[in-house]
Write a protein that holds these residues in place. Structure first.
Motif, PDB file in Angstrom:
ATOM      1  N   ASP A  96       0.803  -1.228   0.000  1.00 36.82           N
ATOM      2  CA  ASP A  96       0.000   0.000   0.000  1.00 36.82           C
ATOM      3  C   ASP A  96       0.836   1.278   0.000  1.00 36.82           C
ATOM      4  O   ASP A  96       0.350   2.339  -0.387  1.00 36.82           O
ATOM      5  CB  ASP A  96      -0.919   0.023   1.236  1.00 36.82           C
ATOM      6  N   ILE A  97       2.077   1.202   0.449  1.00 35.60           N
ATOM      7  CA  ILE A  97       2.892   2.431   0.515  1.00 35.60           C
ATOM      8  C   ILE A  97       3.562   2.749  -0.820  1.00 35.60           C
ATOM      9  O   ILE A  97       4.017   3.862  -1.059  1.00 35.60           O
ATOM     10  CB  ILE A  97       3.957   2.343   1.630  1.00 35.60           C
ATOM     11  N   SER A  98       3.592   1.766  -1.708  1.00 38.08           N
ATOM     12  CA  SER A  98       4.341   1.926  -2.944  1.00 38.08           C
ATOM     13  C   SER A  98       3.517   2.658  -4.003  1.00 38.08           C
ATOM     14  O   SER A  98       2.345   2.341  -4.219  1.00 38.08           O
ATOM     15  CB  SER A  98       4.734   0.538  -3.461  1.00 38.08           C
ATOM     16  N   GLY A  99       4.162   3.596  -4.667  1.00 42.16           N
ATOM     17  CA  GLY A  99       3.479   4.363  -5.717  1.00 42.16           C
ATOM     18  C   GLY A  99       3.647   3.727  -7.088  1.00 42.16           C
ATOM     19  O   GLY A  99       3.702   4.448  -8.086  1.00 42.16           O
ATOM     20  N   ALA A 100       3.702   2.399  -7.145  1.00 42.55           N
ATOM     21  CA  ALA A 100       3.865   1.720  -8.447  1.00 42.55           C
ATOM     22  C   ALA A 100       2.654   2.032  -9.333  1.00 42.55           C
ATOM     23  O   ALA A 100       1.535   2.115  -8.849  1.00 42.55           O
ATOM     24  CB  ALA A 100       3.992   0.223  -8.224  1.00 42.55           C
ATOM     25  N   LYS A 101       2.950   2.159 -10.642  1.00 41.58           N
ATOM     26  CA  LYS A 101       1.872   2.538 -11.569  1.00 41.58           C
ATOM     27  C   LYS A 101       1.789   1.550 -12.726  1.00 41.58           C
ATOM     28  O   LYS A 101       2.788   0.889 -13.054  1.00 41.58           O
ATOM     29  CB  LYS A 101       2.157   3.925 -12.165  1.00 41.58           C
ATOM     30  N   GLU A 102       0.615   1.517 -13.339  1.00 44.29           N
ATOM     31  CA  GLU A 102       0.476   0.739 -14.563  1.00 44.29           C
ATOM     32  C   GLU A 102       1.092   1.543 -15.706  1.00 44.29           C
ATOM     33  O   GLU A 102       1.402   2.725 -15.531  1.00 44.29           O
ATOM     34  CB  GLU A 102      -1.013   0.511 -14.859  1.00 44.29           C
ATOM     35  N   ASP A 103       1.195   0.926 -16.913  1.00 44.61           N
ATOM     36  CA  ASP A 103       1.789   1.630 -18.053  1.00 44.61           C
ATOM     37  C   ASP A 103       1.049   2.929 -18.371  1.00 44.61           C
ATOM     38  O   ASP A 103       1.640   3.900 -18.831  1.00 44.61           O
ATOM     39  CB  ASP A 103       1.747   0.743 -19.302  1.00 44.61           C
ATOM     40  N   ASN A 104      -0.280   2.933 -18.127  1.00 43.90           N
ATOM     41  CA  ASN A 104      -1.073   4.130 -18.445  1.00 43.90           C
ATOM     42  C   ASN A 104      -0.976   5.221 -17.368  1.00 43.90           C
ATOM     43  O   ASN A 104      -1.697   6.208 -17.407  1.00 43.90           O
ATOM     44  CB  ASN A 104      -2.542   3.747 -18.668  1.00 43.90           C
ATOM     45  N   GLY A 105      -0.111   5.006 -16.366  1.00 42.01           N
ATOM     46  CA  GLY A 105       0.114   6.036 -15.349  1.00 42.01           C
ATOM     47  C   GLY A 105      -0.834   5.945 -14.162  1.00 42.01           C
ATOM     48  O   GLY A 105      -0.737   6.736 -13.223  1.00 42.01           O
ATOM     49  N   ILE A 106      -1.764   4.981 -14.191  1.00 38.45           N
ATOM     50  CA  ILE A 106      -2.714   4.856 -13.072  1.00 38.45           C
ATOM     51  C   ILE A 106      -2.057   4.049 -11.951  1.00 38.45           C
ATOM     52  O   ILE A 106      -1.361   3.051 -12.212  1.00 38.45           O
ATOM     53  CB  ILE A 106      -4.017   4.160 -13.551  1.00 38.45           C
ATOM     54  N   PHE A 107      -2.277   4.502 -10.708  1.00 35.15           N
ATOM     55  CA  PHE A 107      -1.687   3.787  -9.572  1.00 35.15           C
ATOM     56  C   PHE A 107      -2.250   2.375  -9.466  1.00 35.15           C
ATOM     57  O   PHE A 107      -3.454   2.164  -9.651  1.00 35.15           O
ATOM     58  CB  PHE A 107      -1.971   4.534  -8.260  1.00 35.15           C
ATOM     59  N   ILE A 108      -1.372   1.435  -9.144  1.00 35.70           N
ATOM     60  CA  ILE A 108      -1.807   0.059  -8.944  1.00 35.70           C
ATOM     61  C   ILE A 108      -2.604   0.013  -7.634  1.00 35.70           C
ATOM     62  O   ILE A 108      -2.222   0.645  -6.654  1.00 35.70           O
ATOM     63  CB  ILE A 108      -0.566  -0.869  -8.911  1.00 35.70           C
ATOM     64  N   PRO A 109      -3.764  -0.686  -7.626  1.00 38.77           N
ATOM     65  CA  PRO A 109      -4.615  -0.636  -6.421  1.00 38.77           C
ATOM     66  C   PRO A 109      -3.933  -1.171  -5.162  1.00 38.77           C
ATOM     67  O   PRO A 109      -3.033  -2.002  -5.240  1.00 38.77           O
ATOM     68  CB  PRO A 109      -5.822  -1.512  -6.786  1.00 38.77           C
ATOM     69  N   MET A 110      -4.403  -0.662  -4.030  1.00 33.84           N
ATOM     70  CA  MET A 110      -3.855  -1.087  -2.733  1.00 33.84           C
ATOM     71  C   MET A 110      -4.553  -2.381  -2.335  1.00 33.84           C
ATOM     72  O   MET A 110      -5.631  -2.354  -1.728  1.00 33.84           O
ATOM     73  CB  MET A 110      -4.098  -0.004  -1.689  1.00 33.84           C
ATOM     74  N   LEU A 111      -3.961  -3.498  -2.709  1.00 39.06           N
ATOM     75  CA  LEU A 111      -4.591  -4.793  -2.454  1.00 39.06           C
ATOM     76  C   LEU A 111      -3.563  -5.809  -1.979  1.00 39.06           C
ATOM     77  O   LEU A 111      -2.392  -5.764  -2.392  1.00 39.06           O
ATOM     78  CB  LEU A 111      -5.213  -5.342  -3.746  1.00 39.06           C
ATOM     79  N   ALA A 112      -4.034  -6.753  -1.188  1.00 36.78           N
ATOM     80  CA  ALA A 112      -3.152  -7.817  -0.706  1.00 36.78           C
ATOM     81  C   ALA A 112      -2.617  -8.632  -1.885  1.00 36.78           C
ATOM     82  O   ALA A 112      -1.449  -9.019  -1.918  1.00 36.78           O
ATOM     83  CB  ALA A 112      -3.922  -8.721   0.249  1.00 36.78           C
ATOM     84  N   GLN A 113      -3.482  -8.869  -2.869  1.00 33.59           N
ATOM     85  CA  GLN A 113      -3.036  -9.670  -4.019  1.00 33.59           C
ATOM     86  C   GLN A 113      -1.918  -8.962  -4.790  1.00 33.59           C
ATOM     87  O   GLN A 113      -1.070  -9.622  -5.403  1.00 33.59           O
ATOM     88  CB  GLN A 113      -4.201 -10.036  -4.943  1.00 33.59           C
ATOM     89  N   VAL A 114      -1.893  -7.627  -4.749  1.00 35.65           N
ATOM     90  CA  VAL A 114      -0.808  -6.877  -5.401  1.00 35.65           C
ATOM     91  C   VAL A 114       0.464  -6.992  -4.545  1.00 35.65           C
ATOM     92  O   VAL A 114       1.549  -7.312  -5.037  1.00 35.65           O
ATOM     93  CB  VAL A 114      -1.197  -5.398  -5.595  1.00 35.65           C
ATOM     94  N   ALA A 115       0.307  -6.744  -3.224  1.00 38.78           N
ATOM     95  CA  ALA A 115       1.477  -6.752  -2.323  1.00 38.78           C
ATOM     96  C   ALA A 115       2.203  -8.099  -2.380  1.00 38.78           C
ATOM     97  O   ALA A 115       3.435  -8.149  -2.395  1.00 38.78           O
ATOM     98  CB  ALA A 115       1.022  -6.449  -0.894  1.00 38.78           C
TER      99      ALA A 115
END
Ligand SMILES: Cc1cc2nc3c(=O)[nH]c(=O)nc-3n(C[C@H](O)[C@H](O)[C@H](O)COP(=O)(O)OP(=O)(O)OC[C@H]3O[C@@H](n4cnc5c(N)ncnc54)[C@H](O)[C@@H]3O)c2cc1C
Length: 412
Positions: free
Chosen positions: A302-321
């Protein structure tokens, strides 16, 4: 080879899955020393918190001791809060001690965002920690008991109005379970008149609930919730919370229970010197999840500002972390071995949302599903995601017992 010191901050999804991956890839390498610093000595499985808050699952069953994941004798757990990171000199500080690191993994997660709404922080319940969930459950039990001694129906209705602020997945799942808990479980112990005075209300600022789902599922979820008795107020921006109620769109609603699940913001950690943040407070990272100016520091979850190619922030989700954790661990190993780093590529694998009473909706790989079977899939997936087999069995037992008998209303 000289010893390498790696510190992980946070014992949640990002931190624990990074540690698990390190254990695999370094495979007892005696040069690698890992320290995990976390505020609690346990890992919390947040996706089932709403079921603890509503008496469906024993709190102990959704946590795991972090010591269990340490693996090698070269790994250490330090229970405490990181107060400052001296990023220039690679030093991490807690209240009682500090130490040096060669590589740092930041995964301290997020906290409730009240968006500066007057009175919200002081008067609302939240649902971020195990204590929060237990507090909500205890409060429901106390309130129903208190209401049973009140004869004025109007007063009783006000006391028994449970308001959830936020119509995202957490708000919707909590409202569904709360409705079932309050109206079914308590019916065994209190009169039908009293139970009829209970209402569960979702207040949502947008024109629809669950904005991350596709239109047909958003509409279906609303219908199911309303059919189950949950009241939904849309286009309502809460602008004040007091101890007796909430205010929105120049209206007010009396309640002794306002639960704020309307958003989160990244944990604010102090860095010296300060570092670049995105405008939503998340840490600026590159495609390898490294901080912009410090290639030995990684941020995920949740603290990471990782983005998709289109510049949208990747959602704050457990599956992402958890998926970012694999990349971070591999990249640190690659960096140590002077190999090429791997970029993190986000792929949405789907969303499932439980609506109580054997109902769920979801989208998996653009396949839309809803109904009893989806609810069964939801339960199976969440059960499989609990880390240890012991907790999987315990939660499965809790769920099975709930099918045949009422939930536990003991105060904790
Ligand atoms: C009620 C609820 C339901 C959710 N449901 C889902 C779901 O169904 N599916 C899904 O994919 N996601 C869900 N999420 C989101 C998910 O929990 C987060 O996206 C995920 O936990 C992020 O992982 P993380 O490692 O960044 O943070 P966390 O898992 O929150 O872990 C952060 C850890 O760092 C510790 N910490 C914080 N500050 C410090 C400090 N200064 N020093 C030391 N330690 C610190 C915290 O105590 C915590 O242990 C839900 C969240 C909530 C609150």
């Amino acid at each position: 080879m000289k010893p390498i010191y790696i510190t992980i901050v946070g014992g949640g999804f990002g931190g624990i899955y990074t540690l698990k991956k390190f254990n695999k890839i370094f495979n007892k390498n005696s040069n690698i020393h890992i320290t995990l610093v976390s505020e609690n000595n346990y890992f919390l499985f947040t996706p089932l918190l709403h079921e603890v808050a509503t008496g469906g699952i024993n709190p102990q069953n959704i946590i795991e001791p972090i010591k269990k994941f340490l693996g090698s004798s070269l790994n250490t757990l330090y229970v405490g809060k990181v107060t400052n990171i001296d990023i220039k000199n690679s030093k991490i500080e807690t209240r009682n001690r500090y130490w040096d690191y060669d590589y740092l993994v930041l995964a301290p997660g997020a906290e409730t965002n009240f968006f500066n709404t007057p009175g919200a922080e002081e008067n609302c319940f939240t649902l971020k920690s195990l204590e929060d969930a237990i507090k909500i459950k205890n409060h429901c039990i106390t309130l129903i008991d208190k209401a049973s001694f009140i004869s004025s129906r109007e007063e009783r209705k006000n006391i028994l109005r449970f308001v959830i602020i936020g119509g995202g997945p957490t708000g919707v799942e909590l409202a569904s379970e709360l409705e079932e808990f309050l109206k079914q479980t308590f019916l065994r112990y209190y009169t039908k008149d009293l139970i009829d005075d209970i209402s569960v209300v979702i207040i949502q600022k947008d024109s629809e609930l669950l904005v991350q789902l596709s239109k047909p599922l958003r509409e279906k979820s609303l219908k199911i919730l309303q059919k189950n008795g949950v009241e939904v107020i849309l286009n309502a921006l809460v602008n004040k919370v007091t101890k007796d109620g909430i205010e929105f769109n120049n209206k007010s609603l009396k309640t002794n229970t306002a639960i704020w699940v309307a958003g989160v913001k990244p944990i604010n950690i102090s860095f010296s010197p300060s570092i670049s943040l995105e405008n939503n407070g998340r840490l600026k990272v590159n495609q390898y999840l490294q901080l912009d100016q410090y290639s030995n520091v990684y941020a995920l979850g949740d603290i990471s500002g990782a983005k998709e190619d289109n510049g949208i922030f990747i959602p704050m989700l457990a599956q992402v972390a958890t998926r970012e954790a694999n990349i971070v661990a591999e990249n640190i190993k690659n960096q140590i071995e002077d190999k090429t780093l791997k970029p993190f590529i986000y792929k949405n694998i789907g969303t499932l949302i439980s609506l109580g009473r054997w109902m769920a909706v979801g989208e998996i790989s653009h396949f839309i599903m809803s109904g009893h079977f989806t609810w069964f899939v939801w339960r199976t997936i969440y059960l499989s995601k609990l880390i240890s087999w012991q907790k999987k069995v315990k939660v499965a037992i809790d769920w099975t017992i709930n099918i045949f008998s009422e939930r536990d209303i003991s105060k904790l």
